[in-house]
Write a protein that holds these residues in place. Structure first.
Motif, PDB file in Angstrom:
ATOM      1  N   ARG A  97       0.833  -1.172   0.013  1.00  0.00           N
ATOM      2  CA  ARG A  97      -0.026   0.089  -0.095  1.00  0.00           C
ATOM      3  C   ARG A  97       0.785   1.368   0.019  1.00  0.00           C
ATOM      4  NH1 ARG A  97      -3.316  -3.149   3.569  1.00  0.00           N
ATOM      5  NH2 ARG A  97      -2.310  -2.269   5.380  1.00  0.00           N
ATOM      6  N   THR A  98       1.942   1.020   0.460  1.00  0.00           N
ATOM      7  CA  THR A  98       2.896   2.095   0.397  1.00  0.00           C
ATOM      8  C   THR A  98       4.118   2.353  -0.270  1.00  0.00           C
ATOM      9  OG1 THR A  98       4.232   1.430   2.528  1.00  0.00           O
ATOM     10  CG2 THR A  98       2.025   2.562   2.946  1.00  0.00           C
ATOM     11  N   GLY A  99       4.470   1.347  -0.590  1.00  0.00           N
ATOM     12  CA  GLY A  99       5.793   1.281  -1.533  1.00  0.00           C
ATOM     13  C   GLY A  99       7.132   1.412  -0.648  1.00  0.00           C
ATOM     14  N   CYS A 100       6.827   1.366   0.892  1.00  0.00           N
ATOM     15  CA  CYS A 100       8.114   1.247   1.599  1.00  0.00           C
ATOM     16  C   CYS A 100       8.915  -0.150   1.468  1.00  0.00           C
ATOM     17  CB  CYS A 100       7.624   1.392   2.958  1.00  0.00           C
ATOM     18  SG  CYS A 100       6.818   0.192   3.748  1.00  0.00           S
ATOM     19  N   ARG A 101       9.914  -0.410   2.103  1.00  0.00           N
ATOM     20  CA  ARG A 101      10.534  -1.662   2.160  1.00  0.00           C
ATOM     21  C   ARG A 101      10.763  -1.911   3.708  1.00  0.00           C
ATOM     22  NH1 ARG A 101      15.048  -0.385  -2.736  1.00  0.00           N
ATOM     23  NH2 ARG A 101      13.513  -0.044  -4.135  1.00  0.00           N
ATOM     24  N   ILE A 102      10.489  -3.061   4.146  1.00  0.00           N
ATOM     25  CA  ILE A 102      10.599  -3.471   5.347  1.00  0.00           C
ATOM     26  C   ILE A 102      11.818  -4.401   5.381  1.00  0.00           C
ATOM     27  CG2 ILE A 102       9.316  -4.772   7.257  1.00  0.00           C
ATOM     28  CD1 ILE A 102       6.774  -3.509   6.308  1.00  0.00           C
ATOM     29  N   LEU A 103      12.664  -4.322   6.624  1.00  0.00           N
ATOM     30  CA  LEU A 103      13.845  -5.291   6.873  1.00  0.00           C
ATOM     31  C   LEU A 103      13.434  -6.043   8.061  1.00  0.00           C
ATOM     32  CD1 LEU A 103      16.356  -2.563   5.915  1.00  0.00           C
ATOM     33  CD2 LEU A 103      15.596  -4.315   4.472  1.00  0.00           C
ATOM     34  N   LEU A 104      13.983  -7.332   8.155  1.00  0.00           N
ATOM     35  CA  LEU A 104      14.095  -7.949   9.364  1.00  0.00           C
ATOM     36  C   LEU A 104      15.202  -7.670  10.268  1.00  0.00           C
ATOM     37  CD1 LEU A 104      13.572 -10.471  11.505  1.00  0.00           C
ATOM     38  CD2 LEU A 104      14.757 -11.846  10.002  1.00  0.00           C
ATOM     39  N   ILE A 114       9.014  -9.628   2.846  1.00  0.00           N
ATOM     40  CA  ILE A 114       9.799  -8.572   3.234  1.00  0.00           C
ATOM     41  C   ILE A 114      10.920  -8.063   2.393  1.00  0.00           C
ATOM     42  CG2 ILE A 114       9.298  -8.791   5.704  1.00  0.00           C
ATOM     43  CD1 ILE A 114      12.109  -9.768   5.906  1.00  0.00           C
ATOM     44  N   SER A 115      11.598  -7.149   2.527  1.00  0.00           N
ATOM     45  CA  SER A 115      12.541  -6.636   1.669  1.00  0.00           C
ATOM     46  C   SER A 115      14.012  -6.986   1.739  1.00  0.00           C
ATOM     47  CB  SER A 115      12.517  -5.219   1.703  1.00  0.00           C
ATOM     48  OG  SER A 115      11.089  -4.677   1.325  1.00  0.00           O
ATOM     49  N   GLY A 116      14.367  -7.583   2.848  1.00  0.00           N
ATOM     50  CA  GLY A 116      15.509  -8.175   3.331  1.00  0.00           C
ATOM     51  C   GLY A 116      15.879  -7.915   5.009  1.00  0.00           C
ATOM     52  N   THR A 117      17.212  -7.970   5.207  1.00  0.00           N
ATOM     53  CA  THR A 117      17.587  -8.001   6.628  1.00  0.00           C
ATOM     54  C   THR A 117      18.331  -6.848   7.112  1.00  0.00           C
ATOM     55  OG1 THR A 117      19.880  -9.329   5.905  1.00  0.00           O
ATOM     56  CG2 THR A 117      17.754 -10.601   6.643  1.00  0.00           C
ATOM     57  N   GLU A 118      18.485  -6.647   8.421  1.00  0.00           N
ATOM     58  CA  GLU A 118      19.063  -5.553   9.117  1.00  0.00           C
ATOM     59  C   GLU A 118      19.991  -6.134  10.019  1.00  0.00           C
ATOM     60  OE1 GLU A 118      20.429  -3.009  11.955  1.00  0.00           O
ATOM     61  OE2 GLU A 118      18.842  -4.300  12.518  1.00  0.00           O
ATOM     62  N   ALA A 119      21.300  -5.640  10.106  1.00  0.00           N
ATOM     63  CA  ALA A 119      22.310  -6.100  10.875  1.00  0.00           C
ATOM     64  C   ALA A 119      22.975  -5.311  11.889  1.00  0.00           C
ATOM     65  CB  ALA A 119      23.300  -6.918  10.096  1.00  0.00           C
ATOM     66  N   GLU A 165      12.602  -1.195   9.822  1.00  0.00           N
ATOM     67  CA  GLU A 165      13.464  -2.403  10.111  1.00  0.00           C
ATOM     68  C   GLU A 165      13.126  -3.097  11.342  1.00  0.00           C
ATOM     69  OE1 GLU A 165      17.289  -0.757   9.714  1.00  0.00           O
ATOM     70  OE2 GLU A 165      17.306  -0.105  11.764  1.00  0.00           O
ATOM     71  N   PRO A 166      11.735  -3.498  11.608  1.00  0.00           N
ATOM     72  CA  PRO A 166      11.267  -4.034  12.877  1.00  0.00           C
ATOM     73  C   PRO A 166      11.722  -5.564  12.885  1.00  0.00           C
ATOM     74  CG  PRO A 166       9.806  -4.167  11.142  1.00  0.00           C
ATOM     75  CD  PRO A 166      10.547  -3.316  10.451  1.00  0.00           C
ATOM     76  N   GLY A 167      11.852  -5.773  14.198  1.00  0.00           N
ATOM     77  CA  GLY A 167      12.366  -7.214  14.630  1.00  0.00           C
ATOM     78  C   GLY A 167      11.225  -7.911  15.209  1.00  0.00           C
ATOM     79  N   GLU A 168      10.569  -7.284  16.256  1.00  0.00           N
ATOM     80  CA  GLU A 168       9.510  -7.965  16.880  1.00  0.00           C
ATOM     81  C   GLU A 168       8.251  -7.978  16.015  1.00  0.00           C
ATOM     82  OE1 GLU A 168       9.347  -3.345  18.083  1.00  0.00           O
ATOM     83  OE2 GLU A 168      10.830  -4.827  17.543  1.00  0.00           O
ATOM     84  N   ALA A 169       7.966  -7.228  15.091  1.00  0.00           N
ATOM     85  CA  ALA A 169       7.015  -7.116  14.360  1.00  0.00           C
ATOM     86  C   ALA A 169       6.993  -8.385  13.454  1.00  0.00           C
ATOM     87  CB  ALA A 169       6.556  -6.141  13.334  1.00  0.00           C
TER      88      ALA A 169
END
Length: 396
Positions: free
Chosen positions: A45-52, A70-75, A255-259
């Motif tokens: 709906r927004t075109g955002c990217r979400i990372l784990l 999702i779109s990828g990972t965050e470290a 870049e949510p983790g808990e979600a």
């Protein structure tokens, strides 16, 4: 409670837990999938990217499922960046660290696509070589806008925080040649909060850094967004994302983790003994708050427990504690509709995030085995732990 324990209730009712060695974690595929669909809908709906954010959940056996949504990972450093690259290779790998090491940064360039720095000094030091290697570079900013009330330890905007560049330091240290290295800005100020806190923070970001954001390609709004919580205001989140995209023309990242893994894990435990002290009945379990659910002590909080209450609404009261020597190894006080007995199985919820990635072997406590609770309702052991895992952390 059904939302938290729905995935494991039928598993227990069918007697499938009897063969599990406790304590053990069960990671619920159905719940991960449900969370993923919520996140994917926000992306759509927004075109955002979400990372784990792997600091919260890094059980890579589930990455093939998660990456569909999702779109990828965050470290947070080299090892997590490598894990994201190896286990989700077709997706983006972002990394933020409070300070990078000289002896690791070269290898980090093999894994990360986006590299976020915590200071102008670190951007100046490592940015040129990262840019030469085709990386997208960012700087973490600190809008000095605290929205934390209950968990000060997780407030990156507290006075004296080591995280992020405040406006006055930006004005003092930023130069044109360093600024030219930047592709984006990053802020992370939330901890398991609703989108009203993001809205407040975004206003502070605009007030302090609104003049430079239009010169960026992307804006990373960090983690702490409780997006998959039942009462989370998704519409307000999407409003914030769209505002940033339209106002500044940036690609927005979260870049949510808990979600990603909220309520997707359980810790199955057994009662080893029941003791009494000054009228308080205390059940000693084979699982430990200090070792197996460290956020219970660190946050602190009392985790949900299947068929139990934390509000005193049931007739039988017990304090639940672990078997270690730490006096404070207490999970919490609960009430039940029946008396507990030695050997009873207890199931804690909310045991996917900040558990398997933070647990420890204090007192020589064995780490719990990890199982996949499949969409077919069956448990599959993914890994187990023993004496060697304890010993090899400490020597050859």
């Amino acid at each position: 409670m059904d939302d938290i324990f729905g995935g494991i209730r039928s598993f227990l009712e069918e007697g499938k837990a009897s063969g599990l060695k406790t304590p053990c974690y069960l990671i619920d595929e159905k719940k991960l999938e449900a969370n993923g669909k919520v996140l994917a809908s926000v992306i759509s709906r927004t075109g955002c990217r979400i990372l784990l954010a792997q600091k919260a959940f890094s059980n890579y056996d589930f990455y093939p499922l998660i990456e569909e949504y999702i779109s990828g990972t965050e470290a947070s450093g080299l090892f997590e960046a490598r894990l994201g690259k190896e286990e989700m290779p077709s997706k983006e790998v972002h990394v933020f660290c409070a300070a990078y090491r000289d002896d690791e940064f070269g290898e980090l360039l093999d894994y990360a696509d986006h590299i976020v720095f915590n200071s102008v000094n670190q951007l100046k030091k490592f940015g040129p070589v990262a840019k030469q290697n085709g990386k997208s570079l960012g700087l973490r900013i600190n809008p000095e806008c605290s929205t934390q009330e209950d968990h000060a330890i997780y407030d990156p905007c507290a006075k004296g925080s080591r995280l992020g560049v405040i406006g006055s330091v930006w004005d003092k240290e930023m130069t044109d040649d360093i600024f030219e290295l930047l592709d984006g800005l990053h802020f992370h100020t939330l901890c398991e909060q609703d989108s009203d806190a993001l809205e407040t923070t975004l206003k502070a970001v605009e007030e302090k850094f609104g003049d430079v954001i239009p010169k960026m390609k992307w804006l990373n709004m960090g983690g702490g967004h409780h997006i998959t919580k039942a009462d989370y205001d998704v519409a307000r989140l999407e409003k914030c994302i769209k505002y940033a995209k339209e106002k500044w023309g940036v690609q927005v990242y979260l870049e949510p983790g808990e979600a990603v893994a909220l309520n997707a894990g359980y810790l199955v435990s057994r009662i080893l003994d029941i003791v009494e002290n000054n009228g308080i009945k205390i059940a000693i379990l084979d699982s430990s708050a200090a070792c197996h659910m460290p956020d219970v002590i660190e946050m602190p909080y009392t985790p949900p427990l299947l068929d139990a209450s934390r509000d005193g609404s049931m007739p039988y009261s017990y304090r639940l504690g672990g078997p270690t020597c730490l006096s404070g190894d207490v999970i919490g006080d609960y009430t039940f509709d029946r008396e507990l007995n030695i050997g009873d199985v207890l199931v804690f919820g909310d045991m996917a995030i900040y558990t398997t990635c933070k647990n420890n072997t204090f007192n020589g406590m064995p780490l719990p085995d990890i199982y996949r609770l499949g969409k077919d309702g069956r448990a599959e052991k993914l890994t187990d732990f023993g004496y060697g895992d304890f010993k090899h952390r400490l020597g050859r």
